[in-house]
Write an enzyme that holds these catalytic residues in place. Structure first.
Site, PDB file in Angstrom:
ATOM      1  N   HIS A  55      31.981  35.750  26.828  1.00 32.47           N
ATOM      2  CA  HIS A  55      32.712  34.984  25.813  1.00 32.47           C
ATOM      3  C   HIS A  55      32.310  33.508  25.785  1.00 32.47           C
ATOM      4  CE1 HIS A  55      35.244  38.526  25.754  1.00 32.47           C
ATOM      5  NE2 HIS A  55      35.510  38.384  27.042  1.00 32.47           N
ATOM      6  N   SER A  78      27.666  35.725  23.359  1.00 33.75           N
ATOM      7  CA  SER A  78      29.040  36.107  23.662  1.00 33.75           C
ATOM      8  C   SER A  78      29.078  37.608  23.914  1.00 33.75           C
ATOM      9  CB  SER A  78      29.961  35.741  22.502  1.00 33.75           C
ATOM     10  OG  SER A  78      31.304  35.758  22.950  1.00 33.75           O
ATOM     11  N   SER A  83      35.109  36.257  20.037  1.00 32.11           N
ATOM     12  CA  SER A  83      35.600  35.385  21.111  1.00 32.11           C
ATOM     13  C   SER A  83      34.937  34.015  21.180  1.00 32.11           C
ATOM     14  CB  SER A  83      35.434  36.095  22.461  1.00 32.11           C
ATOM     15  OG  SER A  83      34.068  36.323  22.727  1.00 32.11           O
ATOM     16  N   ASP A 141      29.515  40.376  31.161  1.00 34.63           N
ATOM     17  CA  ASP A 141      30.961  40.575  31.057  1.00 34.63           C
ATOM     18  C   ASP A 141      31.192  41.796  30.178  1.00 34.63           C
ATOM     19  OD1 ASP A 141      33.676  40.543  30.580  1.00 34.63           O
ATOM     20  OD2 ASP A 141      33.789  38.424  30.058  1.00 34.63           O
ATOM     21  N   GLU A 203      31.487  40.499  35.398  1.00 35.57           N
ATOM     22  CA  GLU A 203      32.753  39.787  35.337  1.00 35.57           C
ATOM     23  C   GLU A 203      33.993  40.681  35.324  1.00 35.57           C
ATOM     24  OE1 GLU A 203      33.333  36.535  35.258  1.00 35.57           O
ATOM     25  OE2 GLU A 203      35.269  36.268  34.300  1.00 35.57           O
ATOM     26  N   ASN A 228      34.434  40.982  39.515  1.00 33.76           N
ATOM     27  CA  ASN A 228      35.820  41.273  39.157  1.00 33.76           C
ATOM     28  C   ASN A 228      36.704  41.493  40.386  1.00 33.76           C
ATOM     29  OD1 ASN A 228      37.913  42.071  37.063  1.00 33.76           O
ATOM     30  ND2 ASN A 228      37.877  43.900  38.350  1.00 33.76           N
ATOM     31  N   LYS A 233      39.261  36.551  41.657  1.00 31.99           N
ATOM     32  CA  LYS A 233      39.038  36.846  40.239  1.00 31.99           C
ATOM     33  C   LYS A 233      40.164  37.752  39.725  1.00 31.99           C
ATOM     34  CE  LYS A 233      37.387  38.382  36.275  1.00 31.99           C
ATOM     35  NZ  LYS A 233      38.096  39.380  35.467  1.00 31.99           N
ATOM     36  N   ASP A 237      42.629  35.719  37.372  1.00 26.81           N
ATOM     37  CA  ASP A 237      42.225  35.730  35.964  1.00 26.81           C
ATOM     38  C   ASP A 237      42.929  36.870  35.223  1.00 26.81           C
ATOM     39  OD1 ASP A 237      40.615  36.973  33.861  1.00 26.81           O
ATOM     40  OD2 ASP A 237      38.874  35.818  34.454  1.00 26.81           O
ATOM     41  N   ASN A 238      42.766  38.106  35.721  1.00 24.28           N
ATOM     42  CA  ASN A 238      43.329  39.259  35.014  1.00 24.28           C
ATOM     43  C   ASN A 238      44.852  39.124  34.916  1.00 24.28           C
ATOM     44  OD1 ASN A 238      40.727  39.756  35.922  1.00 24.28           O
ATOM     45  ND2 ASN A 238      41.007  41.964  36.040  1.00 24.28           N
ATOM     46  N   CYS A 242      46.078  36.359  31.812  1.00 21.79           N
ATOM     47  CA  CYS A 242      46.718  37.095  30.707  1.00 21.79           C
ATOM     48  C   CYS A 242      48.174  36.661  30.527  1.00 21.79           C
ATOM     49  CB  CYS A 242      46.622  38.603  30.932  1.00 21.79           C
ATOM     50  SG  CYS A 242      44.915  39.206  30.772  1.00 21.79           S
ATOM     51  N   HIS A 348      39.192  45.345  27.549  1.00 23.24           N
ATOM     52  CA  HIS A 348      37.864  44.819  27.167  1.00 23.24           C
ATOM     53  C   HIS A 348      37.328  45.369  25.850  1.00 23.24           C
ATOM     54  CE1 HIS A 348      34.243  42.537  27.952  1.00 23.24           C
ATOM     55  NE2 HIS A 348      33.579  43.564  27.449  1.00 23.24           N
ATOM     56  N   HIS A 401      41.629  32.581  28.409  1.00 22.95           N
ATOM     57  CA  HIS A 401      42.333  32.014  29.557  1.00 22.95           C
ATOM     58  C   HIS A 401      42.055  30.520  29.684  1.00 22.95           C
ATOM     59  CE1 HIS A 401      43.035  36.076  30.366  1.00 22.95           C
ATOM     60  NE2 HIS A 401      42.343  36.273  31.463  1.00 22.95           N
ATOM     61  N   SER A 409      37.331  32.380  38.567  1.00 24.09           N
ATOM     62  CA  SER A 409      36.414  33.471  38.194  1.00 24.09           C
ATOM     63  C   SER A 409      34.975  32.999  38.197  1.00 24.09           C
ATOM     64  CB  SER A 409      36.753  33.975  36.790  1.00 24.09           C
ATOM     65  OG  SER A 409      38.113  34.278  36.701  1.00 24.09           O
ATOM     66  N   GLN A 413      31.306  33.730  40.000  1.00 24.79           N
ATOM     67  CA  GLN A 413      30.074  34.079  39.281  1.00 24.79           C
ATOM     68  C   GLN A 413      28.886  33.265  39.804  1.00 24.79           C
ATOM     69  OE1 GLN A 413      28.949  36.258  37.304  1.00 24.79           O
ATOM     70  NE2 GLN A 413      30.600  37.107  36.067  1.00 24.79           N
TER      71      GLN A 413
HETATM   72  P1  NAI Z   1      43.285  48.058  36.117  1.00 29.73           P
HETATM   73  O1  NAI Z   1      42.479  49.260  36.444  1.00 29.73           O
HETATM   74  O2  NAI Z   1      43.852  47.199  37.201  1.00 29.73           O
HETATM   75  O3  NAI Z   1      44.526  48.461  35.173  1.00 29.73           O
HETATM   76  C1  NAI Z   1      44.502  49.389  34.137  1.00 29.73           C
HETATM   77  C2  NAI Z   1      45.757  50.248  34.274  1.00 29.73           C
HETATM   78  O4  NAI Z   1      45.903  51.081  33.130  1.00 29.73           O
HETATM   79  C3  NAI Z   1      45.703  51.173  35.500  1.00 29.73           C
HETATM   80  O5  NAI Z   1      46.835  50.975  36.325  1.00 29.73           O
HETATM   81  C4  NAI Z   1      45.686  52.573  34.891  1.00 29.73           C
HETATM   82  O6  NAI Z   1      46.377  53.531  35.697  1.00 29.73           O
HETATM   83  C5  NAI Z   1      46.374  52.347  33.557  1.00 29.73           C
HETATM   84  N1  NAI Z   1      46.026  53.353  32.545  1.00 29.73           N
HETATM   85  C6  NAI Z   1      44.816  53.949  32.329  1.00 29.73           C
HETATM   86  N2  NAI Z   1      44.901  54.787  31.290  1.00 29.73           N
HETATM   87  C7  NAI Z   1      46.166  54.702  30.810  1.00 29.73           C
HETATM   88  C8  NAI Z   1      46.832  55.334  29.732  1.00 29.73           C
HETATM   89  N3  NAI Z   1      46.203  56.213  28.947  1.00 29.73           N
HETATM   90  N4  NAI Z   1      48.141  55.014  29.507  1.00 29.73           N
HETATM   91  C9  NAI Z   1      48.791  54.140  30.324  1.00 29.73           C
HETATM   92  N5  NAI Z   1      48.192  53.514  31.364  1.00 29.73           N
HETATM   93  C10 NAI Z   1      46.891  53.788  31.604  1.00 29.73           C
HETATM   94  O7  NAI Z   1      42.358  47.169  35.158  1.00 29.73           O
HETATM   95  P2  NAI Z   1      42.608  45.619  34.768  1.00 29.73           P
HETATM   96  O8  NAI Z   1      41.863  44.753  35.692  1.00 29.73           O
HETATM   97  O9  NAI Z   1      44.046  45.423  34.545  1.00 29.73           O
HETATM   98  O10 NAI Z   1      41.813  45.557  33.382  1.00 29.73           O
HETATM   99  C11 NAI Z   1      42.256  46.263  32.231  1.00 29.73           C
HETATM  100  C12 NAI Z   1      41.306  45.977  31.058  1.00 29.73           C
HETATM  101  O11 NAI Z   1      41.388  44.603  30.711  1.00 29.73           O
HETATM  102  C13 NAI Z   1      39.838  46.220  31.376  1.00 29.73           C
HETATM  103  O12 NAI Z   1      39.212  46.710  30.204  1.00 29.73           O
HETATM  104  C14 NAI Z   1      39.324  44.847  31.712  1.00 29.73           C
HETATM  105  O13 NAI Z   1      37.928  44.772  31.564  1.00 29.73           O
HETATM  106  C15 NAI Z   1      40.085  44.007  30.729  1.00 29.73           C
HETATM  107  N6  NAI Z   1      40.281  42.582  31.036  1.00 29.73           N
HETATM  108  C16 NAI Z   1      40.566  41.771  29.962  1.00 29.73           C
HETATM  109  C17 NAI Z   1      40.805  40.432  30.147  1.00 29.73           C
HETATM  110  C18 NAI Z   1      41.094  39.562  28.971  1.00 29.73           C
HETATM  111  O14 NAI Z   1      41.072  38.354  29.106  1.00 29.73           O
HETATM  112  N7  NAI Z   1      41.388  40.092  27.813  1.00 29.73           N
HETATM  113  C19 NAI Z   1      40.776  39.810  31.484  1.00 29.73           C
HETATM  114  C20 NAI Z   1      40.518  40.755  32.551  1.00 29.73           C
HETATM  115  C21 NAI Z   1      40.293  42.083  32.315  1.00 29.73           C
END
Ligand code: NAI
Length: 480
Positions: A55, A78, A83, A141, A203, A228, A233, A237-238, A242, A348, A401, A409, A413
């Site tokens: 991003h 990006s 983003s 990322d 990332e 990650n 991180k 960050d996560n 958020c 993501h 963020h 984070s 990196q």
């Molecule tokens: P995580 O693996 O810690 O959490 C995901 C959760 O969703 C897990 O607990 C899992 O059991 C649950 N899950 C999976 N399928 C499901 C379903 N069908 N219904 C209900 N729950 C379900 O992963 P994390 O780190 O929380 O990341 C989640 C997503 O967010 C990833 O795609 C990651 O790349 C992205 N992300 C986005 C950020 C942003 O700024 N927008 C920042 C960091 C991560």
């Protein structure tokens, strides 16, 4: 000076504004600035040609200029079509010492609101270095730059790219089209690029999943560091990122009062925990859905109702997906929602919400309210509001963020890039995590700014716990 074909951004005249925000961000990113000071003399990234796909925000600008300060050459795109912060992209191209008329910064190919074709074209541009060479490092990322190199090399080895019609998504069809063209021009291009890459630092959760999968299948072509899962991180960050940027995105998109509303958070991992907290902080009544019993129990003990989406789909006001999974909110779910329910994703990729199914719903009408905010009107008269076309809304509708959390984070990196580039022999092909003493170092670099005073272990106490006085303090299996 950069030539005009060396970059593609929205508007170089935004560089002045971008530079001012970068200067404010530098103060809020003590980890990155400390790393700059520590390595200024040593130049550990001299000789590194880093292709970045992440991003293109103000915070990322500080990351890019840190990599340059450590000796690297950098090209950047990006990792999402919505983003980019155009003023940040412009400032990076112009550079700290250039002007819009004579830019002398880093080649960036990114603007807010790319089409999918433009997005993958940008990714291709940052993997193509002047003089026909490729990068020797990737900073990724979500894994799109890594994917393009791997798919290209795979199809070159097979001698053919699969027909575009076989793609399982609109986006992959764009990738296949690009690779058809690329292989026709040069059928060793991606194999050569892959062979020149010393490593990738990744990332995010979703990108890391892809890397472990490729490694399991024996397809990974170069070593990777999983940034990650550095504690400093994903647990920051996560989660706290958020917590800040989810409500920011909803507010900028809709200005709806969140207090008193019923909000559903799908997924209670790191992102889900921060997101639920974010909405509860605004006074929403938050409901969580989960598939994992451990995370479901955590949500329950944190005080959230945990139930299925079907149970609450007709009554809740706000729906946010945080799962990294696909088809979490389907077209049928959206058809059953109440009038002007808000639907968004902070995971993501854009497949958590079935946007393709929604657009194909009989009689559906899409009304664009403003960029990245659309109302979808169903034939029965009710409508829903979809943010950023189902792409991550904290970066599409807001600015992602804030600097301080991204400093954690991005310091990881930079450390990962230095490790992979300068200690290549210590990292065989596989997916590695950052050593714990460096993870603790990243945290340490952020304590002073918050006025944190650490307690020192005595030698006797350290011996009693069986840890060194100066750390690391926890075993690798400790979960924080
Ligand atoms: P995580 O693996 O810690 O959490 C995901 C959760 O969703 C897990 O607990 C899992 O059991 C649950 N899950 C999976 N399928 C499901 C379903 N069908 N219904 C209900 N729950 C379900 O992963 P994390 O780190 O929380 O990341 C989640 C997503 O967010 C990833 O795609 C990651 O790349 C992205 N992300 C986005 C950020 C942003 O700024 N927008 C920042 C960091 C991560």
């Amino acid at each position: 000076t950069l030539q005009e074909h060396d970059y593609k951004v929205a508007d170089l005249s935004l560089a002045g504004f971008g530079r001012k925000e970068i200067q404010l961000a530098e103060h809020e990113m003590p980890g990155l600035m400390a790393v700059r000071a520590e390595y200024a003399k040593q130049q550990p990234l001299r000789g590194a040609r880093i292709t970045g796909s992440l991003h293109m925000t103000v915070q990322t600008a500080v990351l890019i200029e840190t990599l340059v300060a450590l000796g690297a050459e950098v090209r950047w795109a990006s990792c999402n079509i919505f983003s980019t912060q155009d003023h940040a992209a412009a400032a990076v191209v112009v550079g700290p010492h250039g002007t819009p008329e004579a830019p002398s910064g880093v080649p960036v190919y990114a603007w807010k609101g790319e089409t999918l074709e433009e997005y993958w074209w940008c990714t291709e541009q940052v993997l193509a270095w002047p003089g026909g060479s490729g990068p020797n490092m990737i900073l990724d990322d979500g894994g799109d730059a890594t994917l393009l190199v791997h798919k290209g090399a795979e199809f070159e080895k097979a001698g053919a790219v699969p027909p575009v019609e076989t793609a399982d998504s609109e986006e992959f069809a764009v990738v296949l089209k690009l690779l058809h063209r690329s292989l026709a021009e040069d059928n060793q291009r991606w194999t050569t690029i892959a062979a020149g890459i010393k490593g990738v630092s990744e990332e995010t959760t979703t990108g890391v999943h892809r890397l472990y999968e490729m490694h399991r299948e024996g397809k990974l072509l170069f070593p990777a560091i999983n940034v990650n899962d550095a504690v400093t991180k994903s647990k920051f960050d996560n989660k706290y990122g958020c917590r800040h940027s989810l409500v920011d995105g909803i507010n900028r998109a809709t200005d709806v009062l969140i207090g008193g509303k019923v909000a559903v958070i799908c997924g209670y991992g790191d992102v889900g925990k921060g997101s639920a907290d974010s909405l509860r902080g605004q006074g929403a009544r938050v409901i969580v859905t989960e598939v994992d019993p451990i995370c479901a129990l955590q949500a329950a003990m944190d005080g959230y109702q945990v139930t299925t989406l079907e149970d609450v789909v007709a009554t809740a006001d706000i729906f946010i997906t945080t799962t990294g999974c696909k088809d979490v909110i389907t077209a049928e779910h959206m058809a059953a929602m109440k009038h002007q329910a808000i639907v968004g994703n902070i995971g993501h990729f854009d497949n958590e919400i079935d946007m393709a199914g929604l657009e194909k719903t009989d009689g559906i009408r899409r009304v664009n309210i403003k960029p990245q905010v659309d109302e979808f009107a169903f034939p029965d008269g009710h409508s829903i509001i979809v943010l950023s076309e189902g792409r991550l809304l904290n970066l599409g509708n807001a600015t992602g963020h804030p600097s301080f959390v991204m400093s954690n984070s991005f310091t990881n990196q930079v450390i990962a890039q230095i490790e992979l580039f300068s200690k290549t022999d210590e990292y065989p092909i596989g997916v590695h995590v950052i050593p714990k003493h460096l993870d603790e170092k990243v945290a340490r670099l952020h304590l002073d700014a918050l006025g944190v005073k650490l307690t020192q272990l005595s030698k006797e106490q350290a011996d009693y716990l069986g840890v060194p006085v100066e750390g690391p303090y926890k075993s690798d299996h400790y979960r924080y």
